[in-house]
Design an enzyme around this catalytic site. Structure first.
Site, mmCIF file in Angstrom:
data_model
loop_
_atom_site.group_PDB
_atom_site.id
_atom_site.type_symbol
_atom_site.label_atom_id
_atom_site.label_comp_id
_atom_site.label_asym_id
_atom_site.label_seq_id
_atom_site.Cartn_x
_atom_site.Cartn_y
_atom_site.Cartn_z
ATOM 1 N N LEU A 190 -1.536 1.745 10.462
ATOM 2 C CA LEU A 190 -2.173 2.941 11.014
ATOM 3 C C LEU A 190 -3.682 2.730 11.130
ATOM 4 O O LEU A 190 -4.292 2.026 10.335
ATOM 5 C CB LEU A 190 -1.860 4.153 10.137
ATOM 6 C CG LEU A 190 -0.377 4.492 10.008
ATOM 7 C CD1 LEU A 190 -0.202 5.823 9.275
ATOM 8 C CD2 LEU A 190 0.321 4.556 11.357
ATOM 9 N N GLY B 26 1.659 0.380 8.116
ATOM 10 C CA GLY B 26 2.355 0.736 9.340
ATOM 11 C C GLY B 26 2.987 -0.457 10.046
ATOM 12 O O GLY B 26 4.004 -0.303 10.737
ATOM 13 N N ASN C 241 1.303 -0.873 1.296
ATOM 14 C CA ASN C 241 0.220 -0.972 0.313
ATOM 15 C C ASN C 241 -0.663 0.271 0.246
ATOM 16 O O ASN C 241 -1.796 0.212 -0.214
ATOM 17 C CB ASN C 241 -0.639 -2.204 0.617
ATOM 18 C CG ASN C 241 -1.261 -2.126 1.997
ATOM 19 O OD1 ASN C 241 -0.653 -1.583 2.918
ATOM 20 N ND2 ASN C 241 -2.459 -2.650 2.148
ATOM 21 N N GLU C 242 -0.122 1.407 0.687
ATOM 22 C CA GLU C 242 -0.929 2.625 0.797
ATOM 23 C C GLU C 242 -1.655 2.995 -0.504
ATOM 24 O O GLU C 242 -2.825 3.369 -0.481
ATOM 25 C CB GLU C 242 -0.058 3.801 1.266
ATOM 26 C CG GLU C 242 0.176 3.853 2.783
ATOM 27 C CD GLU C 242 1.249 2.896 3.272
ATOM 28 O OE1 GLU C 242 1.764 2.104 2.456
ATOM 29 O OE2 GLU C 242 1.584 2.934 4.467
#
Lengths: 289, 289, 289
Positions: free
Chosen positions: C95, C140, C164-165
């Site tokens: 993203l 994403g 890995n957010e």
């Protein structure tokens, strides 16, 4: 009588077990079945089980665990929590058969509600939780371990871990089952739960009921190393992620908590189950003698 | 016409297939597509498929399986049940294409209801069930195996196991899918089911669609050894545990059983599907010739 | 402003993004962040990401992906679709932080709706989809890969894949989580998602977040070989099977799509989150300089 239930009787308006404790501690000494040591600099607490001989999860022990968990949740300096045992060779023997045998329905209901409360707190714990499994870990001991974010087990073939309820002629409740399925998957749970399997360290690692097996003298340092890795992640992101992952399993019990208590009371009160527990308790006594 | 449906026509008030059988057996001889041998001392029955050449699950065969299952469930001396084949090289070829091709909707509906009934009984069977897979085990044969508590497969590379429906241009229904997901997990099921994979023994063991692979001449003794291990557990605790684990999957079909029948009838009646089955049946004929 | 949103503003009655595109293409040139090459004979299209430097999933990029997917779905000659990158060393960075930082709520909502739309189309894609992961594949980028039927990864230790957010202080939404759980199972997802793990190829294969790892110069031929295997299955049977398997996960988002948008907008608008993203963006700038 359990500390908290006594406290609730004394202070009927009190909602929070921690608040109860705060007021009660002035009146009586703690029994210290649970010892908490906090390293404020590291932000890590270690909760040690000290309920000899086998850290049985009696109503008193469960109540102390819940109270200590609530205290730590409210202590903003503590970000991580390690569980371990001070009783040689035993992490925890699990639920206390003496709270499930020869008592009245009201006692069974009180006991079961406390066990539910313990699981709900552990499974939703906002802290990073690591189990340092330094001894035998059957049934309820295994359940506590499985609620943790990570499990480190000492590589001693005498230690085993698993939900062995069927071997005693009893049945793990659905939320024990849900926790096991979340840990090792559905198919492994079918075999594990029906046969009441207790896994020695190497097998426990293979089936995934523990995450790491290390030499016994390294089990505490290994747990601290894991904790450091998890604490490197920003708390709020990790906490929201954990809550999202575990919410459906938690909701599953919350939705039917009273029905689960009633079912437990009804099941454990059966003559056949009471007779089975009696035989098992006699066998344990003979073993000791 | 199937035995049970004929029986239901004769005895419209009869609810239980076993009760039907009891009244009907006086009137006509059994066809014996299924042979049951019971070792009363051990508490174990062996159900042998004998529907040559490939133990196809015709409506008659399915009906006999259901009737025999119900009889065994009502026989309190039988605690364990082993499934195996008497047809050389084939455990079961699965659903009978001749019950799905060139018939009328009423027949398709009757057939599908019987297949549902078979799965519902097998998946909820209170006995310990072990599949002794001593031959090819595609599609419906794989489904029967997967309902068992444990699967032992003969180590013969000619034998394969899997839900290969897509290879025939048809689709496994959702409860076949649910059973597969419960056995090998979701992701492996995505690959397995979309590609219609048939696994030889070593791969079958690796993906977990069977639990043990042994030399062909040891497959029956291995199944008996597994059975002995499972029968060491008190029945009532194991049965309640099994029911708890499988209930959501069972409920999923029970809730939409009629809709599933209608969907099957509508799907199988399509011209394109009938044409596909016709081509497949012709191919099978040419193979034989 | 994104192509589609501009188009929707121009043509408010238009429901289909493809229809919008058809009318709009006469008016302006495509920006070609996505290049599609179709081999009509093989029935396979290759969709190449070309949004330098890191194939960031900006609103424009997401919109082009959705439009191209819709076009391909409507092209009956295309049965299979391969995703890959034209940007050296990066499959997709995920993203676009610039669509999540310093904008107004309306922009966040439009962006999130487009990301949802992309996932819904990818996860339900009737074509066989294969990800050729020839570069870094975080967040994403990993999500796009996980929607595919199969993932082939180049064996280059510089490339990693994962959600890995949490490492960035943000939280993967529940449908990212659902997709991960479907791919690697619940327990591995607990560890993976809380720690925000990025797996190098060998570990990615072991945990099952990719299906095959091959030398980098063979990644495209390997993807084509996989595609040929999947195209051997009749389309309609495979498509119905895929839809059946994925429907519950899709429904989970469809049911709460608006609530999910509102939650994203509310979360991303928080001061603490905006500050975290600002710091991360500054760190990225300094890295470049």
């Amino acid at each position: 009588m359990a500390l908290a239930s006594r406290a609730r009787a004394l202070l009927p308006g009190a909602r929070s077990w921690g608040a109860v404790l705060a007021r009660v501690t002035a009146q009586r000494a703690m029994s210290h079945r649970v010892v908490v040591e906090t390293d404020a600099a590291a932000g890590v607490a270690v909760m040690k089980f000290r309920n000899p001989p086998v850290n049985s999860l009696s109503l008193e022990m469960v109540t102390e665990l819940v109270i200590n968990l609530e205290k730590l949740e409210n202590d903003k300096t503590v970000r991580g929590l390690i569980f371990t045992s001070e009783s040689p060779g035993v992490f925890s023997s699990g639920l206390n058969l003496l709270d499930m045998y020869g008592r009245n329905p009201a006692h069974y209901a009180e006991y079961w509600k406390a066990v539910q409360e313990l699981w709900l707190r552990l499974y939703q714990c906002p802290m990073v939780t690591v189990a340092t499994i330094n001894g035998a870990c059957p049934a309820g001991g295994c359940l506590i371990s499985m609620t943790c974010d990570y499990r480190v087990m000492a590589d001693n073939p005498k230690y085993t871990i698993g939900l062995n309820e069927t071997q005693l002629g009893i049945v793990a409740p659905f939320w024990f089952k849900d926790t096991l399925v979340n840990t090792i998957g559905y198919r492994a749970s079918e075999i594990s739960l029906q046969l009441g399997l207790l896994y020695p360290p190497a097998e426990a690692l293979r089936v995934g009921i523990v995450d790491k097996v290390v030499p016994e003298d390294q089990v505490h340092s290994a747990a601290l190393a894991v904790m450091a890795q998890w604490l490197a992640i920003p708390d709020h992101a990790r906490q929201l992620t954990k809550a999202m992952l575990r919410k459906p399993t938690v909701d599953n019990l919350v939705r039917q908590r009273d029905a689960d208590i009633q079912q437990f009371v009804s099941f454990i009160s059966r003559d056949s189950i009471q007779k089975g527990l009696q035989m098992y308790l006699q066998m344990l006594k003979q073993k000791k003698a």
